[in-house]
Design a protein around this motif. Sequence first.
Motif, PDB file in Angstrom:
ATOM      1  N   ASP A  63      75.040 -16.328 -63.681  1.00 22.60           N
ATOM      2  CA  ASP A  63      75.065 -17.668 -63.099  1.00 22.60           C
ATOM      3  C   ASP A  63      74.183 -18.625 -63.901  1.00 22.60           C
ATOM      4  O   ASP A  63      74.539 -19.788 -64.099  1.00 22.60           O
ATOM      5  CB  ASP A  63      74.594 -17.603 -61.648  1.00 22.60           C
ATOM      6  CG  ASP A  63      74.803 -18.909 -60.910  1.00 22.60           C
ATOM      7  OD1 ASP A  63      75.960 -19.329 -60.779  1.00 22.60           O
ATOM      8  OD2 ASP A  63      73.803 -19.519 -60.471  1.00 22.60           O
ATOM      9  N   GLY A  64      73.020 -18.133 -64.375  1.00 22.15           N
ATOM     10  CA  GLY A  64      72.106 -18.988 -65.118  1.00 22.15           C
ATOM     11  C   GLY A  64      72.546 -19.283 -66.538  1.00 22.15           C
ATOM     12  O   GLY A  64      72.216 -20.335 -67.091  1.00 22.15           O
ATOM     13  N   GLY A  65      73.306 -18.360 -67.146  1.00 24.28           N
ATOM     14  CA  GLY A  65      73.693 -18.554 -68.536  1.00 24.28           C
ATOM     15  C   GLY A  65      75.069 -19.151 -68.740  1.00 24.28           C
ATOM     16  O   GLY A  65      75.402 -19.577 -69.853  1.00 24.28           O
ATOM     17  N   ALA A  66      75.861 -19.235 -67.675  1.00 24.42           N
ATOM     18  CA  ALA A  66      77.258 -19.657 -67.821  1.00 24.42           C
ATOM     19  C   ALA A  66      77.384 -21.067 -68.384  1.00 24.42           C
ATOM     20  O   ALA A  66      78.183 -21.319 -69.294  1.00 24.42           O
ATOM     21  CB  ALA A  66      77.972 -19.558 -66.478  1.00 24.42           C
ATOM     22  N   VAL A  67      76.603 -22.010 -67.849  1.00 21.55           N
ATOM     23  CA  VAL A  67      76.745 -23.391 -68.303  1.00 21.55           C
ATOM     24  C   VAL A  67      76.367 -23.535 -69.773  1.00 21.55           C
ATOM     25  O   VAL A  67      76.994 -24.300 -70.519  1.00 21.55           O
ATOM     26  CB  VAL A  67      75.917 -24.341 -67.407  1.00 21.55           C
ATOM     27  CG1 VAL A  67      74.421 -24.069 -67.547  1.00 21.55           C
ATOM     28  CG2 VAL A  67      76.224 -25.792 -67.747  1.00 21.55           C
ATOM     29  N   VAL A  68      75.353 -22.769 -70.227  1.00 22.08           N
ATOM     30  CA  VAL A  68      74.959 -22.815 -71.639  1.00 22.08           C
ATOM     31  C   VAL A  68      76.091 -22.283 -72.507  1.00 22.08           C
ATOM     32  O   VAL A  68      76.409 -22.851 -73.566  1.00 22.08           O
ATOM     33  CB  VAL A  68      73.666 -22.008 -71.867  1.00 22.08           C
ATOM     34  CG1 VAL A  68      73.246 -22.057 -73.331  1.00 22.08           C
ATOM     35  CG2 VAL A  68      72.551 -22.531 -70.973  1.00 22.08           C
ATOM     36  N   ALA A  69      76.710 -21.193 -72.060  1.00 17.42           N
ATOM     37  CA  ALA A  69      77.821 -20.617 -72.821  1.00 17.42           C
ATOM     38  C   ALA A  69      78.986 -21.589 -72.924  1.00 17.42           C
ATOM     39  O   ALA A  69      79.606 -21.727 -73.989  1.00 17.42           O
ATOM     40  CB  ALA A  69      78.272 -19.308 -72.169  1.00 17.42           C
ATOM     41  N   ILE A  70      79.279 -22.274 -71.829  1.00 14.98           N
ATOM     42  CA  ILE A  70      80.393 -23.229 -71.827  1.00 14.98           C
ATOM     43  C   ILE A  70      80.114 -24.375 -72.800  1.00 14.98           C
ATOM     44  O   ILE A  70      80.970 -24.754 -73.611  1.00 14.98           O
ATOM     45  CB  ILE A  70      80.626 -23.776 -70.402  1.00 14.98           C
ATOM     46  CG1 ILE A  70      81.109 -22.666 -69.474  1.00 14.98           C
ATOM     47  CG2 ILE A  70      81.625 -24.926 -70.427  1.00 14.98           C
ATOM     48  CD1 ILE A  70      82.409 -22.042 -69.875  1.00 14.98           C
ATOM     49  N   VAL A  71      78.923 -24.931 -72.719  1.00 17.02           N
ATOM     50  CA  VAL A  71      78.573 -26.070 -73.589  1.00 17.02           C
ATOM     51  C   VAL A  71      78.615 -25.653 -75.057  1.00 17.02           C
ATOM     52  O   VAL A  71      79.152 -26.371 -75.913  1.00 17.02           O
ATOM     53  CB  VAL A  71      77.191 -26.631 -73.207  1.00 17.02           C
ATOM     54  CG1 VAL A  71      76.724 -27.663 -74.246  1.00 17.02           C
ATOM     55  CG2 VAL A  71      77.243 -27.255 -71.822  1.00 17.02           C
ATOM     56  N   LEU A  72      78.066 -24.472 -75.371  1.00 12.59           N
ATOM     57  CA  LEU A  72      78.087 -23.993 -76.753  1.00 12.59           C
ATOM     58  C   LEU A  72      79.515 -23.759 -77.232  1.00 12.59           C
ATOM     59  O   LEU A  72      79.885 -24.107 -78.363  1.00 12.59           O
ATOM     60  CB  LEU A  72      77.276 -22.704 -76.878  1.00 12.59           C
ATOM     61  CG  LEU A  72      75.765 -22.841 -76.961  1.00 12.59           C
ATOM     62  CD1 LEU A  72      75.123 -21.458 -77.003  1.00 12.59           C
ATOM     63  CD2 LEU A  72      75.357 -23.638 -78.190  1.00 12.59           C
ATOM     64  N   LEU A  73      80.329 -23.164 -76.383  1.00 12.61           N
ATOM     65  CA  LEU A  73      81.715 -22.867 -76.757  1.00 12.61           C
ATOM     66  C   LEU A  73      82.477 -24.149 -77.086  1.00 12.61           C
ATOM     67  O   LEU A  73      83.187 -24.221 -78.102  1.00 12.61           O
ATOM     68  CB  LEU A  73      82.407 -22.115 -75.614  1.00 12.61           C
ATOM     69  CG  LEU A  73      83.906 -21.831 -75.798  1.00 12.61           C
ATOM     70  CD1 LEU A  73      84.114 -20.835 -76.929  1.00 12.61           C
ATOM     71  CD2 LEU A  73      84.511 -21.305 -74.495  1.00 12.61           C
ATOM     72  N   VAL A  74      82.328 -25.145 -76.242  1.00 12.54           N
ATOM     73  CA  VAL A  74      83.078 -26.389 -76.432  1.00 12.54           C
ATOM     74  C   VAL A  74      82.586 -27.146 -77.666  1.00 12.54           C
ATOM     75  O   VAL A  74      83.386 -27.625 -78.478  1.00 12.54           O
ATOM     76  CB  VAL A  74      82.971 -27.271 -75.170  1.00 12.54           C
ATOM     77  CG1 VAL A  74      83.668 -28.625 -75.400  1.00 12.54           C
ATOM     78  CG2 VAL A  74      83.584 -26.562 -73.966  1.00 12.54           C
TER      79      VAL A  74
END
Length: 407
Positions: free
Chosen positions: A28-39
């Motif tokens: 839950d804590g890392g998901a938003v970072v992963a999404i931003v990096l991916l995009v």
Amino acid sequence: MTEESTTTRPRSALLRYVLAATLARTADGGAVVAIVLLVTTSGDPGWLAGALGACITAPHLLGPFVARSLDTARDGRRVIALASVVHGATLAAAVLLHPVAHAIVPAVLLIASGLLGPLLTGGISSRLPAIAGPTRTSQLRAQGWDVATYGIGGTVGPSVVAAVSAWASPLTAALVLAAGTSIAAAFVMLLPPSPPAADARDVPRPARTLAVMLSAGPLRRTLYLTMIVAFSVAALPITAVASTGLLGTDTAAAGILTAAYGLGNLAGSIGVMVRPLEGDADRLMTRLAVVVAITLVAVVLAPYFSLATAAYAAAGIANGYFFAATLAVRNEFAPPEMRGQVFVWTGALKITAGSAGTALAGTIIGPAVQLPLALAIALTTAAALTSATERRCGINRSRGHPNGETA
């Protein structure tokens, strides 16, 4: 049954709980970072990265409207385990489809994933009282472990994403997080079952639960103190970046300040494990909110980088203890028929308040670097004074409940 076996069983259950909570909250804590990096690494515009990141964070506010199932289900473990699996599956589908589908497709999937996020945070916490042990000391020590899982999830999650992204790719990092939620689901199902506290017909709707929380002194104080403190400490990362010039250091040193806060938070949770909180949790929560405000004053007044680092660490420690006290109040005063909803309501509003604090700090920090923290200190102090005053006046006082207040 021997004394040794009765002691070992709660410890074994607590270990499984810690593993499940850590894995779920890391995702839950890392998901938003992963999404931003991916995009961003795929060449898409920054606004899309922010929008998709918001798709997985903003739905947390709607968590209470799916949390009623925790209080009505015959086996709440199944609800949390299913939420963990679906959270991971929708996250994985979103990142896999992002390169080949219209942006609306991953957006919808991320909204579904974010909607289940509160069940991985507050929802899991609502299971803790049933497995922590019969004594108040064992409950408080277990809450220290719970605080630690939040701290680890919030720190390790982004770190795992950064490390895996550097080693492989942001896509791989997101898939690792998604796999972690499935493992968390398995550990959740290994927790001891607990029967529903009330008949499903007696479990109130989300709006009614919130009304009960607002009318009950300890729960109301927990709600607004949690929100104000979350709003306040959310200004620390923004202030860390903006204040490095005043402290005579490079901007990159802001990472040291935020790391000091995170480590302090973890140290606070360890402190609760070693020596559980004593005394009335409601009063202690108010006093610890004052301590948080004092540490923020120390951050504002620190003239050197070394003292600022110590002040950030102190703020983390104080917030770790404060969070443990809020868990104790929820545990002691939440009515059994709405326990899951109380935990999720508080967690959802805490996340929302933290997001608002970060946004406001970023908006007003231009004119004066310390303005966000000055506002945070004023709000936290006012909230603590309000809490102490209403308790002293005996608001909502009645017989038959701890501290003489209704719940």
